[in-house]
Design a protein around this motif. Structure first.
Motif, mmCIF file in Angstrom:
data_model
loop_
_atom_site.group_PDB
_atom_site.id
_atom_site.type_symbol
_atom_site.label_atom_id
_atom_site.label_comp_id
_atom_site.label_asym_id
_atom_site.label_seq_id
_atom_site.Cartn_x
_atom_site.Cartn_y
_atom_site.Cartn_z
ATOM 1 N N SER A 128 -27.112 -3.926 79.908
ATOM 2 C CA SER A 128 -27.561 -3.618 78.548
ATOM 3 C C SER A 128 -28.399 -4.750 77.978
ATOM 4 O O SER A 128 -28.178 -5.931 78.284
ATOM 5 C CB SER A 128 -26.353 -3.379 77.642
ATOM 6 N N ALA A 129 -29.380 -4.374 77.140
ATOM 7 C CA ALA A 129 -30.124 -5.372 76.382
ATOM 8 C C ALA A 129 -29.194 -5.978 75.332
ATOM 9 O O ALA A 129 -28.255 -5.333 74.854
ATOM 10 C CB ALA A 129 -31.329 -4.741 75.711
ATOM 11 N N THR A 130 -29.464 -7.236 74.973
ATOM 12 C CA THR A 130 -28.600 -7.929 74.013
ATOM 13 C C THR A 130 -29.450 -8.639 72.958
ATOM 14 O O THR A 130 -30.672 -8.742 73.086
ATOM 15 C CB THR A 130 -27.711 -8.964 74.733
ATOM 16 N N ASP A 131 -28.752 -9.123 71.930
ATOM 17 C CA ASP A 131 -29.355 -9.942 70.869
ATOM 18 C C ASP A 131 -30.593 -9.277 70.264
ATOM 19 O O ASP A 131 -31.650 -9.891 70.140
ATOM 20 C CB ASP A 131 -29.710 -11.327 71.413
ATOM 21 N N LEU A 132 -30.455 -8.001 69.874
ATOM 22 C CA LEU A 132 -31.559 -7.302 69.207
ATOM 23 C C LEU A 132 -31.725 -7.863 67.798
ATOM 24 O O LEU A 132 -30.769 -7.955 67.030
ATOM 25 C CB LEU A 132 -31.266 -5.802 69.166
ATOM 26 N N GLN A 133 -32.975 -8.234 67.465
ATOM 27 C CA GLN A 133 -33.291 -8.768 66.148
ATOM 28 C C GLN A 133 -34.520 -8.042 65.603
ATOM 29 O O GLN A 133 -35.280 -7.434 66.347
ATOM 30 C CB GLN A 133 -33.574 -10.272 66.219
ATOM 31 N N VAL A 134 -34.704 -8.115 64.275
ATOM 32 C CA VAL A 134 -35.852 -7.489 63.636
ATOM 33 C C VAL A 134 -36.511 -8.505 62.703
ATOM 34 O O VAL A 134 -35.850 -9.349 62.099
ATOM 35 C CB VAL A 134 -35.440 -6.212 62.863
ATOM 36 N N GLY A 135 -37.834 -8.449 62.630
ATOM 37 C CA GLY A 135 -38.570 -9.360 61.768
ATOM 38 C C GLY A 135 -39.939 -8.786 61.442
ATOM 39 O O GLY A 135 -40.314 -7.697 61.908
ATOM 40 N N ASP A 136 -40.710 -9.517 60.649
ATOM 41 C CA ASP A 136 -42.055 -9.106 60.252
ATOM 42 C C ASP A 136 -42.062 -7.679 59.688
ATOM 43 O O ASP A 136 -42.851 -6.812 60.102
ATOM 44 C CB ASP A 136 -43.026 -9.201 61.430
ATOM 45 N N ILE A 137 -41.174 -7.425 58.752
ATOM 46 C CA ILE A 137 -41.057 -6.091 58.177
ATOM 47 C C ILE A 137 -42.143 -5.907 57.114
ATOM 48 O O ILE A 137 -42.306 -6.739 56.212
ATOM 49 C CB ILE A 137 -39.666 -5.887 57.552
ATOM 50 N N THR A 138 -42.906 -4.822 57.235
ATOM 51 C CA THR A 138 -43.948 -4.494 56.258
ATOM 52 C C THR A 138 -43.658 -3.117 55.685
ATOM 53 O O THR A 138 -42.577 -2.547 55.879
ATOM 54 C CB THR A 138 -45.335 -4.521 56.920
ATOM 55 N N LEU A 139 -44.687 -2.563 55.002
ATOM 56 C CA LEU A 139 -44.519 -1.220 54.435
ATOM 57 C C LEU A 139 -44.233 -0.178 55.497
ATOM 58 O O LEU A 139 -43.397 0.712 55.311
ATOM 59 C CB LEU A 139 -45.790 -0.833 53.661
ATOM 60 N N ASN A 140 -44.936 -0.258 56.628
ATOM 61 C CA ASN A 140 -44.792 0.784 57.656
ATOM 62 C C ASN A 140 -44.694 0.226 59.065
ATOM 63 O O ASN A 140 -45.004 0.907 60.034
ATOM 64 C CB ASN A 140 -45.963 1.764 57.563
ATOM 65 N N SER A 141 -44.254 -1.019 59.230
ATOM 66 C CA SER A 141 -44.081 -1.591 60.565
ATOM 67 C C SER A 141 -42.985 -2.634 60.544
ATOM 68 O O SER A 141 -42.595 -3.147 59.486
ATOM 69 C CB SER A 141 -45.389 -2.200 61.075
ATOM 70 N N ALA A 142 -42.477 -2.909 61.760
ATOM 71 C CA ALA A 142 -41.467 -3.952 61.948
ATOM 72 C C ALA A 142 -41.524 -4.384 63.403
ATOM 73 O O ALA A 142 -41.876 -3.592 64.294
ATOM 74 C CB ALA A 142 -40.076 -3.448 61.584
ATOM 75 N N THR A 143 -41.177 -5.617 63.670
ATOM 76 C CA THR A 143 -41.175 -6.137 65.043
ATOM 77 C C THR A 143 -39.740 -6.330 65.513
ATOM 78 O O THR A 143 -38.945 -7.033 64.867
ATOM 79 C CB THR A 143 -41.933 -7.468 65.125
ATOM 80 N N LEU A 144 -39.425 -5.657 66.636
ATOM 81 C CA LEU A 144 -38.113 -5.815 67.253
ATOM 82 C C LEU A 144 -38.218 -6.842 68.379
ATOM 83 O O LEU A 144 -39.230 -6.940 69.075
ATOM 84 C CB LEU A 144 -37.624 -4.484 67.821
ATOM 85 N N SER A 145 -37.132 -7.576 68.601
ATOM 86 C CA SER A 145 -37.073 -8.577 69.666
ATOM 87 C C SER A 145 -35.693 -8.505 70.303
ATOM 88 O O SER A 145 -34.677 -8.446 69.600
ATOM 89 C CB SER A 145 -37.329 -9.967 69.077
#
Length: 430
Positions: A279-296
């Motif tokens: 399984s993938a681990t340590d899912l994080q989210v950043g750079d949240i805008t009106l209609n986008s976000a970056t998952l890592s």
């Protein structure tokens, strides 16, 4: 072991008998009567076939007979009236004696595939049976009915190292000796044991590799993985490698070299990476805008099968990401076309050609941005309108005559002025 057998040492031959075989135990006395049909007034004598024995009379008598007396003996009748001689009887005397191993010699240490050879000298009559039997399993390595001096031979294997029982037997005796054979044998896996050469563990699991060897002398063990030595525990003919928690770098080939004075042998173990990814681990989210976000996220091990990640929102597939190689570097992925002012709960599910990971990653929850309202003007404050002042021409009054002196008056006080104002107000409302 001596076998006692009683033999009839006095034999009566009927006139009709032409020949017999007579067995007699070595050391006993032999008596054979020749009472055949003789001519009147004739005489009888005995001779052996090689004319080394002659005895006059009808009795063949040999005391304390020895084995060299085993021969044909013939009884002759002399007819003096006709001056003629004829054979009237014959006996084959067979001197029997116990089986016995007189001598033996052999090389007690050999290498595998060499030939074992024991030089034996045996005796016995009847002919003895010669057997060389492996003591541990009863296998007969050599069998013969030879007499005298000869070689007992067989090709040795690793399993031939043992104690052997050499026996020489006939009806009269059973003779035996023990022979010890050492076989120098190159180490190899024991065919009587179960050895697992290929395993497919998961990352983090316990792993055990074992070798059960055979050969002589006992071998030394050397384990290597990717050219580096591997720690192991040895106990005689057994060697064990324990991996407490399998890591990605633990997969691959392991080489085991077993060696002793007879030579060396190398075998290979394979720890195979195979199956669905971790399984993938340590899912994080950043750079949240009106209609986008970056998952890592951190990818799990793919077990040598390129993996795909499915981005899910509340269990519904949003997008997929397929890696181009087997890298374990962190993955960054930007999601576009999201709804403004919306809350999302997302996770990542891993899969490859062998199946899906056991569980998705951790879940992250975020809310996209809201649009900023247009800027507003500051509130306007109305000031009161002031009429321009009216200018009146100055009024001219005649000069006031100076006051006429008169009786003095007291000046009005402030209180009196207030009292006057109140009275006027009261009159107005009345």
């Amino acid at each position: 072991m001596q076998v006692e057998i009683a033999f009839l040492t006095t034999v009566f031959i009927s006139a009709s008998a032409q020949s017999i075989k007579q067995s007699v135990l070595e050391g006993n006395d032999l008596f054979v009567f020749c009472d055949g049909e003789r001519s009147p007034g004739g005489s009888v004598y005995w001779e052996n076939s090689n004319l080394q024995y002659h005895y006059d009379g009808p009795i063949l008598n040999i005391t304390k007979i020895t084995r060299d007396k085993s021969q044909y003996y013939e009884c002759f009748d002399i007819d003096h009236s006709k001056n003629s001689t004829k054979q009237i009887f014959a006996a084959y005397v067979d001197v029997i004696y116990p089986a016995k191993i007189l001598s033996h010699s052999y090389q007690d240490t050999l290498k595998e595939n060499e030939t074992f050879s024991a030089k034996l000298t045996v005796e016995g009559n009847p002919k003895p049976e010669i057997r060389l039997t492996q003591k541990s399993n009863g296998a007969v390595a050599f069998h013969s009915n030879e007499l005298g001096t000869f070689n007992a031979t067989f090709k040795v294997k690793c399993s031939s190292m043992d104690t052997y029982l050499l026996t020489c037997s006939n009806l009269l005796n059973y003779d035996e000796i023990y022979l010890n054979l050492t076989v120098l044998c190159i180490p190899r896996p024991d065919p009587g044991q179960t050895i697992i050469y290929t395993q497919t563990p998961r990352v983090g699991e316990f792993l055990k590799m074992e070798m059960f060897a055979t050969g002589y002398p006992a071998p030394t063990f050397v384990w290597t993985h990717s050219g580096a030595p591997v720690q192991h525990v040895d106990d005689g003919y057994t060697s064990t490698v324990d991996v407490q928690g399998v890591k990605v770098e633990d997969f691959g080939n392991y080489s085991l070299t077993m060696s002793n004075s007879a030579g060396e042998n190398t075998v290979v173990y394979f720890i195979e990476a195979d199956g669905p990814p971790d399984s993938a681990t340590d899912l994080q989210v950043g750079d949240i805008t009106l209609n986008s976000a970056t998952l890592s996220w951190q990818p799990g091990f793919d077990y040598d099968n390129i993996q795909t990640f499915t981005v899910q929102s509340s269990g519904q597939e949003i997008d997929t990401v397929t890696l181009k190689d087997h890298s374990l570097n962190r993955v960054n992925y930007t999601l576009n076309n999201l709804q403004q002012s919306s809350t999302y709960s997302m996770d990542v599910k891993s899969s490859n050609s062998k199946g899906n990971a056991a569980a998705p990653s951790n879940t992250v929850t975020f809310t996209t941005g809201s649009p900023t309202p247009p800027p507003t003007s500051p509130p306007t404050t109305d000031l009161p309108t002031t009429d321009p002042p009216t200018t009146h021409p100055p009024t001219t009054h005649p000069p006031t005559p100076p006051p006429t002196p008169g009786p003095s008056r007291a000046p009005k006080t402030r209180a009196s002025k207030l009292l006057v104002a109140c009275l006027l107000l009261l009159i107005t409302f009345t």
